[in-house]
Design a protein around this motif. Structure first.
Motif, short mmCIF file in Angstrom:
data_model
loop_
_atom_site.label_atom_id
_atom_site.label_comp_id
_atom_site.label_asym_id
_atom_site.label_seq_id
_atom_site.Cartn_x
_atom_site.Cartn_y
_atom_site.Cartn_z
N UNK A 35 0.84 -1.18 0.00
CA UNK A 35 0.00 0.00 0.00
C UNK A 35 0.88 1.24 0.00
N UNK A 36 1.41 1.61 -1.14
CA UNK A 36 2.22 2.80 -1.21
C UNK A 36 1.37 4.05 -1.09
N UNK A 37 1.98 5.14 -0.59
CA UNK A 37 1.26 6.40 -0.44
C UNK A 37 2.10 7.52 -1.04
N UNK A 40 5.32 8.50 0.58
CA UNK A 40 6.48 7.61 0.47
C UNK A 40 6.53 6.55 1.54
N UNK A 41 5.42 6.33 2.24
CA UNK A 41 5.35 5.34 3.32
C UNK A 41 4.29 4.31 2.95
N UNK A 42 4.65 3.03 3.02
CA UNK A 42 3.70 1.96 2.76
C UNK A 42 2.82 1.79 3.99
N UNK A 43 1.52 1.99 3.82
CA UNK A 43 0.57 1.93 4.93
C UNK A 43 -0.29 0.69 4.79
N UNK A 44 0.11 -0.38 5.44
CA UNK A 44 -0.73 -1.57 5.54
C UNK A 44 -1.60 -1.43 6.78
N UNK A 45 -2.53 -2.35 6.95
CA UNK A 45 -3.41 -2.29 8.12
C UNK A 45 -2.60 -2.40 9.41
N UNK A 186 -14.47 -3.34 2.14
CA UNK A 186 -13.47 -2.33 1.82
C UNK A 186 -12.70 -1.97 3.09
N UNK A 187 -11.38 -2.08 3.03
CA UNK A 187 -10.54 -1.68 4.16
C UNK A 187 -10.52 -0.16 4.26
N UNK A 188 -11.02 0.37 5.37
CA UNK A 188 -11.00 1.82 5.57
C UNK A 188 -9.58 2.34 5.67
N UNK A 189 -8.68 1.52 6.20
CA UNK A 189 -7.28 1.91 6.30
C UNK A 189 -6.68 2.05 4.91
N UNK A 190 -6.97 1.10 4.03
CA UNK A 190 -6.45 1.19 2.66
C UNK A 190 -7.04 2.39 1.94
#
Length: 407
Positions: A35-37, A40-45, A186-190
């Motif tokens: 989950x790239x943003x 520049x930080x990958x935000x997984x659950x 749907x993942x709200x975090x994603x």
């Protein structure tokens, strides 16, 4: 299709999964974690839980849902009663399975629902269809597919030891939230990963600044002619004795004419703090949790504090509670039982910490004929008094003709 198979085969080889049976589910879970943003930080659950605002919001929702008692009720004409004699009642209210309590089950499942968009549990049934236990399944271990002809969900379970099996729809308790694809939550975090990623980036930046001495406390101006070994010793002295844990010590300047000018808190520092506060508000929007529950109190007053509490119940918790009861109705009750049985949460438990409000509510409920004194005593784990305490009382101006208070 052949190209996809080749790509998956290649990925399995480079990830070391080609020799492990049933490991496709692990690969799919790994790919979902990319989950790239924009920050520049990958935000997984899981990574999002390292951000305090997300962790606080997930805890506020999941623990609040878990603390509300859930019971099974049976309709009896216009009346209803708690179905204590039904085998599903102790599963809902006490032990879904021998090693997981009802609180742990609802808290963990709700947390997984928020993070992943869905949560799964395995339903063990007797030969007559009766539910024996409901066992929570590990996150990311279940893959949901949609049957092309019937559009029904199909479930594939992949465990860490390589075990893989297909589960029938009647074997799965599927808690699914908002979704834009059939049978998949749907993942709200994603969905909110860019805002969360920015918040994490700000937190990390603040941590790096603190590790280097919080912020430059001032500027050292060296006199003309200071260079070479003297200048290097001055730099080394500042770095060793005035950064990190040593920040705030006495500053000794070497050389005639050297001066130190302190730096004060400026507008850039204020804007950085405002950005961190704003990202907490972004998490509040994503997960619909009042800012006051995330310890952001700048907009909370005595006038709106109670209103925010009611909003948390009506706008945040009630949708989750409704999802729980409807999922229980669909997955745990047989077709015949659905006519007479239903599950419901007791939301009054949210007021248990406020003794004054709780007693005031009991008094009004007893005086208005909503409950008896013994029912109120039962909610406080007190023994019944019997007699008049077990009878409903109605106000005189609402009773029928010839009926007095307590008659």
């Amino acid at each position: 299709m052949a190209g996809q198979d080749n790509a998956m085969s290649f990925l399995r080889r480079i990830l070391g999964l080609e020799t492990r049976a049933g490991s496709l589910g692990e690969l799919e879970a790994l790919l979902r974690e990319a989950h790239g943003t924009a920050a520049g930080i990958a935000v997984s659950a899981d990574a999002a839980l390292e951000y305090p605002a997300v962790l606080g919001a997930v805890r506020a929702i999941s623990e609040s849902v878990a603390m509300l008692p859930c019971h099974l009720y049976r309709r009896d004409g216009d009346d209803r009663r708690r179905a204590d004699d039904h085998p599903l009642e102790p599963i809902l209210s006490r032990l879904p399975c021998p090693w997981v309590t009802a609180y742990q089950f609802r808290a963990d499942m709700t947390a997984a629902l928020i993070l992943d968009g869905q949560a799964f549990a395995h339903i063990a049934r007797a030969s007559d269809g009766r539910v024996l236990e409901v066992v929570p399944l590990p996150r990311k271990s279940v893959t949901v597919e949609t049957d092309a002809s019937t559009l029904e969900p199909r479930y594939r379970l992949s465990l860490s030891d390589g075990t893989q099996r297909h589960l029938d729809r009647t074997e799965v308790f599927h808690l699914r939230g908002l979704g834009i694809q059939p049978n998949t939550g749907l993942s709200l975090i994603h969905a909110g990963r860019h805002a969360i990623g920015l918040g994490i980036a700000l937190e990390r930046h603040a941590s790096r600044i603190m590790a280097r001495g919080a912020r430059p406390s001032g500027v050292v101006t060296a006199p003309e002619g200071v260079k070479g070994d003297v200048l290097e010793r001055l730099k080394l002295s500042l770095q060793r004795f005035h950064t990190g844990d040593n920040a705030g010590g006495t500053l000794l300047l070497e050389g005639k004419g050297a001066s130190f000018t302190p730096l004060t808190f400026n507008a850039v520092d204020s804007q950085f703090q405002e950005m961190r506060t704003f990202q907490v508000a972004e998490v509040s929007r994503i997960l619909r949790v009042p800012l006051s529950l995330l310890s952001e109190m700048s907009r909370v007053t005595h006038a709106n504090a109670e209103s925010l509490g009611r909003q948390f119940l009506s706008l945040t918790l009630l949708p989750y509670l409704r999802l729980w009861t409807e999922t229980i109705y669909r997955d745990l009750l047989t077709e015949d039982e659905r006519e007479d049985y239903y599950a419901e949460h007791t939301t009054g438990a949210l007021e248990m910490a406020d003794l004054g409000s709780r007693i005031d509510a009991y008094v009004k409920a007893i005086a208005g004929g909503l409950m008896t004194a013994d029912e109120a005593r039962g909610k406080e784990n007190l023994p019944p008094e019997g007699g008049e305490a077990g009878r409903l009382r109605f106000p005189l101006n609402t009773g029928s003709e010839g009926q007095g208070d307590g008659d």
